[in-house]
Write a protein that holds these residues in place. Structure first.
Motif, PDB file in Angstrom:
ATOM      1  N   TYR A  53      31.127  15.404 -74.130  1.00 25.07           N
ATOM      2  CA  TYR A  53      31.174  15.700 -72.065  1.00 25.07           C
ATOM      3  C   TYR A  53      30.557  14.884 -71.846  1.00 25.07           C
ATOM      4  N   GLU A  54      29.363  13.684 -72.982  1.00 26.94           N
ATOM      5  CA  GLU A  54      28.408  13.944 -72.468  1.00 26.94           C
ATOM      6  C   GLU A  54      29.173  12.456 -72.142  1.00 26.94           C
ATOM      7  N   GLY A  60      32.700  15.147 -68.603  1.00 22.33           N
ATOM      8  CA  GLY A  60      32.039  14.572 -67.433  1.00 22.33           C
ATOM      9  C   GLY A  60      32.278  13.549 -66.641  1.00 22.33           C
ATOM     10  N   GLU A  64      33.571  13.893 -62.849  1.00 24.84           N
ATOM     11  CA  GLU A  64      33.003  13.393 -61.773  1.00 24.84           C
ATOM     12  C   GLU A  64      33.981  12.935 -60.514  1.00 24.84           C
ATOM     13  N   ARG A  75      29.409  23.683 -61.436  1.00 25.73           N
ATOM     14  CA  ARG A  75      28.551  23.663 -62.503  1.00 25.73           C
ATOM     15  C   ARG A  75      27.830  24.605 -63.270  1.00 25.73           C
ATOM     16  N   ASP A  77      24.582  25.222 -65.447  1.00 25.74           N
ATOM     17  CA  ASP A  77      23.175  24.795 -66.331  1.00 25.74           C
ATOM     18  C   ASP A  77      23.289  23.370 -65.923  1.00 25.74           C
ATOM     19  N   ARG A  79      25.592  20.380 -65.597  1.00 20.07           N
ATOM     20  CA  ARG A  79      25.967  19.914 -65.737  1.00 20.07           C
ATOM     21  C   ARG A  79      28.081  20.415 -65.224  1.00 20.07           C
ATOM     22  N   ILE A  81      31.581  21.745 -64.949  1.00 21.59           N
ATOM     23  CA  ILE A  81      32.264  22.170 -65.913  1.00 21.59           C
ATOM     24  C   ILE A  81      33.615  22.761 -65.672  1.00 21.59           C
ATOM     25  N   LYS A 153      30.077  25.107 -72.773  1.00 19.49           N
ATOM     26  CA  LYS A 153      30.079  26.229 -71.438  1.00 19.49           C
ATOM     27  C   LYS A 153      29.843  27.769 -71.740  1.00 19.49           C
TER      28      LYS A 153
END
Length: 455
Positions: A53-54, A60, A64, A75, A77, A79, A81, A153
């Protein structure tokens, strides 16, 4: 699920309110729509590894990047999703990063084709710049379970802890499977029941026609649809072909009773997921849920709970056909064509019910167990499943012809079934075609699959 759920509505104490929630899905035939969902397996194009993800080349970043096409970020938290789009469409993430388009409900499969093409173009545009490709298979072919990154998630943390308590392959289901499904409407309870029964009975036919997952961790796994096999050992409380649906007197109330006995995963409160895994929605209705003592459910809690049951056909305010492996773009439209043809024309639905109504519970259970390994060659009632598939395909074609929904070139929706004709006639699935390449020109190397079966 595309986004963190909301908590709204008055407290519920009456089971009848849960039945009424499903009944709100009743629609006249003129308003029936087709919603197609499909998942894809992201991979890094340089080294064919999973995508975390990162990071600058992560999931992510891919989400984006897609916002430039008008998708609105969702989003959790902080991020992204999920992405929300027009008409109810959304892009979301499965636990292992499987990238899902949940398409908008649309009147025709021609429009579904355009929607899928547009989405794949957008994903390629962003993915090419990031070095991310998308694989069109039903199961991740090379990576171990431990190599697949988890997506951030909240509900997945709860499911990850609970799944191994109920089956040996639940984490594989979460991390490594990939499906295409279609969501279809019903007019009233009798129509719902008939469609649900036909859908459950013929789901193994769809599994066979779309079988596309013969590899696991770099080797042949002994199955044609390993994805379908995974579901047979995920969680017996919430999966399967629901034999009670075929009992006399079955209706929505009986389905609700089954759902009430499906153990819960979570309740969403105050921006967080409360772990109530294994607890009872029946207790929740009476304010006796151990995880939230004294709390009563809202209708949004029921809507969330319905999504945590995974039968071969899932009843919500529409029916979800869940038995097929994901695959190339031509098969992403073939699945809604198959089920729309069978279920959206009255004569076709009658013919489909005549085809399956004599099958026993044992017949259906045997198909669910054996089709993942044998596909259309599965022995069935003195022959194999192949002639059943040919007949079901013919019924679906007649149903689509009767719908007579044409595109700008004057073509009806039967064209979307053409890709299945060879499979039904020869009995050779896409999985078997891949296995022949694997044993022949691929020389046992699965890097080829990332080139030949990527979108």
């Amino acid at each position: 699920m595309s986004a963190p759920p909301s908590t709204s509505g008055e407290p519920i104490t009456d089971r009848r309110e849960l039945v009424a929630w499903i009944e709100k899905g009743f629609k006249p035939a003129a308003e029936w729509l087709i919603g197609t969902e499909h998942e894809k397996i992201p991979f890094r194009t340089d080294d064919l590894r999973p995508v975390p993800y990162e990071g600058a080349r992560g999931i992510g970043a891919l989400l984006e990047g897609l916002t430039r096409f008008g998708w609105e970020p969702v989003r959790e938290d902080g991020r992204i999703i999920a992405l929300a789009g027009p008409g109810g469409a959304n892009v979301s993430l499965e636990p292992g990063g499987q990238f899902e388009l949940s398409g908008a409900p649309l009147p025709t499969i021609h429009e579904t084709e355009a929607e899928i093409a547009r989405h794949l173009d957008e994903v390629r545009s962003v993915g090419d710049a990031l070095g991310i490709g998308m694989l069109a298979l039903g199961f991740s072919p090379t990576w171990t379970r431990d190599e697949v990154p988890w997506m951030p998630k909240g509900r997945y943390r709860i499911m990850r802890d609970y799944m191994p308590k109920r089956g040996s392959l639940g984490l594989d289901m979460m991390l490594r499977t990939c499906t295409v499904q279609v969501n279809l409407d019903f007019s009233d309870e009798p129509d719902l029941v008939k469609k649900l029964r036909v859908g459950l009975a013929l789901q193994p036919v769809a599994t066979a026609l779309f079988a596309n997952s013969p590899f696991k961790e770099g080797r042949a796994n002994g199955f044609l649809s390993y994805r379908a096999h995974v579901w047979t050992d995920t969680d017996p409380d919430r999966t399967g072909d629901l034999p009670f649906v075929f009992e006399d007197g079955f209706g929505i109330e009986r389905y609700v009773d089954w759902l009430l006995d499906v153990p819960m995963y979570f309740v969403y409160r105050d921006g967080r997921y409360v772990d109530v895994a294994g607890q009872s929605f029946r207790d929740f209705l009476q304010g006796r849920l151990p995880g939230l003592p004294g709390e009563l459910p809202r209708i949004t809690d029921w809507a969330d709970h319905v999504t945590t049951a995974f039968p071969e056909v899932r009843l919500k305010r529409y029916l979800e056909m869940r038995g097929a492996d994901s695959g190339p773009a031509s098969r992403l439209t073939a699945l809604p064509a198959f089920w729309t043809g069978l279920l959206y024309d009255g004569a076709a639905l009658d013919a489909a019910w005549s085809l399956v109504k004599g099958w026993t519970a044992e017949d259906r259970a045997r198909l669910r167990s054996e089709v993942p390994r044998q596909g259309l060659r599965t022995p069935f009632r003195g022959a194999t499943l192949q002639p059943v598939a040919r007949e079901a395909l013919a019924i679906a074609r007649a149903g689509l012809a009767a719908r007579a929904r044409r595109d700008a070139a004057g073509r009806d929706e039967t064209r979307f079934l053409d890709v299945l004709d060879s499979t039904a006639e020869t009995g050779v699935t896409q999985a078997e075609e891949m296995l022949r390449r694997f044993e022949g020109p691929w020389d046992g190397r699965l890097d080829h699959v990332f080139r030949e079966y990527a979108y």
